[in-house]
Scaffold this active site. Structure first.
Site, PDB file in Angstrom:
ATOM      1  N   GLY A  97       0.838  -1.204   0.000  1.00  0.00           N
ATOM      2  CA  GLY A  97       0.000   0.000   0.000  1.00  0.00           C
ATOM      3  C   GLY A  97       0.872   1.254   0.000  1.00  0.00           C
ATOM      4  CB  SER A  98       4.100   2.055   1.650  1.00  0.00           C
ATOM      5  OG  SER A  98       3.616   1.814   2.939  1.00  0.00           O
TER       6      SER A  98
ATOM      7  CG  ASP B 113      -6.265   1.831   7.251  1.00  0.00           C
ATOM      8  OD1 ASP B 113      -5.549   0.883   6.891  1.00  0.00           O
ATOM      9  OD2 ASP B 113      -5.863   2.758   7.967  1.00  0.00           O
TER      10      ASP B 113
ATOM     11  CB  SER C 289      -2.740  -1.527   2.257  1.00  0.00           C
ATOM     12  OG  SER C 289      -1.951  -2.493   2.931  1.00  0.00           O
TER      13      SER C 289
ATOM     14  CG  HIS D  91      -4.851  -3.116   5.312  1.00  0.00           C
ATOM     15  ND1 HIS D  91      -3.485  -3.130   5.245  1.00  0.00           N
ATOM     16  CD2 HIS D  91      -5.190  -1.953   5.914  1.00  0.00           C
ATOM     17  CE1 HIS D  91      -3.018  -2.011   5.757  1.00  0.00           C
ATOM     18  NE2 HIS D  91      -4.020  -1.277   6.175  1.00  0.00           N
TER      19      HIS D  91
ATOM     20  CG  ASN E 293      10.213  -4.031 -10.381  1.00  0.00           C
ATOM     21  OD1 ASN E 293       9.002  -4.094 -10.204  1.00  0.00           O
ATOM     22  ND2 ASN E 293      10.916  -5.079 -10.723  1.00  0.00           N
TER      23      ASN E 293
HETATM   24  C1  LIG Z   1      -3.908   4.509   5.890  1.00  0.00           C
HETATM   25  C2  LIG Z   1      -2.758   3.651   5.448  1.00  0.00           C
HETATM   26  N1  LIG Z   1      -2.111   3.967   4.321  1.00  0.00           N
HETATM   27  C3  LIG Z   1      -1.087   3.216   3.870  1.00  0.00           C
HETATM   28  C4  LIG Z   1      -0.658   2.098   4.546  1.00  0.00           C
HETATM   29  C5  LIG Z   1       0.501   1.318   4.026  1.00  0.00           C
HETATM   30  O1  LIG Z   1       0.160   0.051   3.564  1.00  0.00           O
HETATM   31  P1  LIG Z   1       1.274  -1.106   3.488  1.00  0.00           P
HETATM   32  O2  LIG Z   1       1.478  -1.597   4.885  1.00  0.00           O
HETATM   33  O3  LIG Z   1       0.690  -2.128   2.586  1.00  0.00           O
HETATM   34  O4  LIG Z   1       2.508  -0.495   2.925  1.00  0.00           O
HETATM   35  C6  LIG Z   1      -1.301   1.753   5.733  1.00  0.00           C
HETATM   36  C7  LIG Z   1      -0.806   0.620   6.519  1.00  0.00           C
HETATM   37  O5  LIG Z   1      -1.007  -0.335   6.823  1.00  0.00           O
HETATM   38  C8  LIG Z   1      -2.383   2.540   6.197  1.00  0.00           C
HETATM   39  O6  LIG Z   1      -3.031   2.226   7.331  1.00  0.00           O
END
Ligand SMILES: Cc1ncc(COP(=O)(O)O)c(C=O)c1O
Length: 439
Positions: free
Chosen positions: A88-89, A196, A217, A222, A290
């Site tokens: 998600g990041s 979320d 994410s 999640h 990537n």
């Molecule tokens: C609101 C929100 N954005 C982004 C993320 C990032 O997701 P990921 O952990 O898949 O990188 C999260 C985390 O879990 C999140 O709660």
């Protein structure tokens, strides 16, 4: 020798058997002895069978399962483009970075432009703003929705503002009527961090379908999981192509892995100072990364997608159960509330201890922890107080009083579908025993 189709069948049968033996044991929840997690993966034999199936394909990178998973997400949300990522990041980084592309002409985000966001959030909603040399502008959130204050948002808009990048906090949609109105009025990009909130609705429409881009994410906490994983969704074809380019090394070519010459002009185009006909596969029009997902992850995601509607129902139900548990003590707690017109698939149950309360958040959280009930803070609290932000250039618009209050007094419990009535019974008992000391 057995042929590969019958071997696959046999393996699938064994995997189903393995699931029963390894994950369907007679584990009886023992209060205080087994943990009550705030989140976790929920799956059955179908995820394992898909993962093994994809492993046997040994295609590894994006392939048939990625296609299948993307289509299921597109159908569920009713969007045209789904781009899978490794988290998600990464999805946040790509969605934001896409808006800096020169392909967008004057509409593109430039270093020094301002982006409105909240300080009470997750770090990787904000990191891409800083990583692209733009200025985050932090505004306060409302309690008990924990979402951006639309009054504060409106006040924060200046001629330098170019984008709004915010999350639907813990599954609770932000005020999309007002936020989209302000974005349109001031000609701002809107990115919904839907990480979320996959399955939450606002005015009957899924979140993640309102902004120019939205992210999801698939981390195990999640709504559905692929282990690590994420996605960007958009109805804008041009933005989707830019996101894909940034995701895939910055390349100009948009062939899927294993494909060649989809454009029919692989060896006949001219780009910048490259020689005429330079292989389009190796032409780079963005400074990219990537950040792709593997087909094994997508295979797990595809099986999870079939469960998403029931997972969302379960999250809503669990939220109701916790609300009923905390409601008698509303003199001590501020209970969470859905944004008006919203139907959240709650990521969690968020509670704030009132100022007038005779106990602190720490005392209650310690009591839960001692009884193996997991709790979490609202992520970074007030992010500008984090060590990483000591040297970051940002602007604060208005007061962050609620954000600070949340940092000091708020926590959440889980609502994930793996929670059982026995676990809720345990939470109830621990909460009651704790409160008794103050009555
Ligand atoms: C609101 C929100 N954005 C982004 C993320 C990032 O997701 P990921 O952990 O898949 O990188 C999260 C985390 O879990 C999140 O709660």
């Amino acid at each position: 020798m057995k042929d590969k189709t019958s071997l696959r069948k046999e393996i699938a049968g064994l995997v189903a058997e393995y699931y029963q033996s390894a994950f369907q044991g007679p584990l009886q929840f023992q209060p205080g002895k087994n943990p009550v997690h705030y989140a976790g993966r929920v799956f059955d034999e179908k995820e394992l069978i898909n993962a093994v199936d994809a492993s046997l394909d040994f295609w590894l990178t994006e392939g048939r399962f990625s296609q299948d998973f993307s289509e299921k997400i597109a159908d569920f949300l009713g969007v045209d483009n789904v781009i899978l990522t490794n988290s998600g990041s990464s999805a946040n980084l790509l969605a934001f970075t896409a808006l800096t592309s020169e392909k967008l002409g004057d509409k593109r985000l430039k270093p020094g432009d301002e982006v409105i966001t909240v300080a009470a959030g997750f770090p990787s909603t904000i990191s891409p703003i800083i990583q692209n040399n733009l200025i985050p502008v932090f505004v306060d959130v409302d309690i008990p929705t924990y979402n951006i204050s639309v009054e504060a948002l409106e006040k924060a808009i200046t001629p330098k503002t170019r984008c709004i990048f915010i999350a639907h906090t813990l599954g609770n949609p932000f005020n999309l009527d007002e936020v989209t109105r302000l974005a349109e009025k001031h000609n701002l990009w809107l990115i919904e961090d839907n990480c979320d909130a996959f399955g939450s609705k606002y005015q009957g429409r899924y979140t993640g379908t309102f902004g120019h881009l939205a992210t999801i994410s698939f981390y195990p906490a999640h709504h559905i999981t692929t282990g690590e994983g994420g996605a960007i969704v958009t109805n804008d074809e041009a933005l989707a192509n830019i996101v894909r380019s940034f995701r895939d090394w910055g390349r100009d070519c948009y062939c899927s892995s294993g494909e060649n010459n989809t454009c029919g002009k692989r060896f006949s185009q001219k780009f910048s100072d490259l020689p005429v006909g330079y292989d389009h596969k190796y032409v780079y029009s963005e400074i990219g990364y990537n950040l792709k997902m593997t087909d094994i992850q997508a295979a797990i995601g595809s099986a999870q997608m079939d469960k998403l509607p029931s997972f969302c129902e379960s999250r809503k139900q669990n939220f109701k159960t916790l609300t009923a548990m905390f409601a008698p003590y509303s003199r001590f707690f501020i209970l969470p509330e859905a944004t008006e017109h919203a139907d959240p698939a709650w990521f969690s149950f968020i509670v704030t201890v009132k100022e007038s309360s005779p106990f602190s958040r720490e005392e209650l959280v310690n009591q839960f922890t001692a009884n193996l009930i997991e709790t979490r803070c609202l992520f970074a609290g007030n992010i500008i107080k984090q060590p990483a932000y000591r040297h970051v250039t940002y602007r604060v618009s208005g007061s962050l009083a609620n954000t600070d209050y949340i940092m000091n007094n708020t926590f959440f419990l889980g609502t994930y579908p793996g929670l059982t009535p026995a676990m809720f019974g345990h939470i109830d008992t621990v909460l009651k025993e704790f409160i008794l000391k103050f009555e």
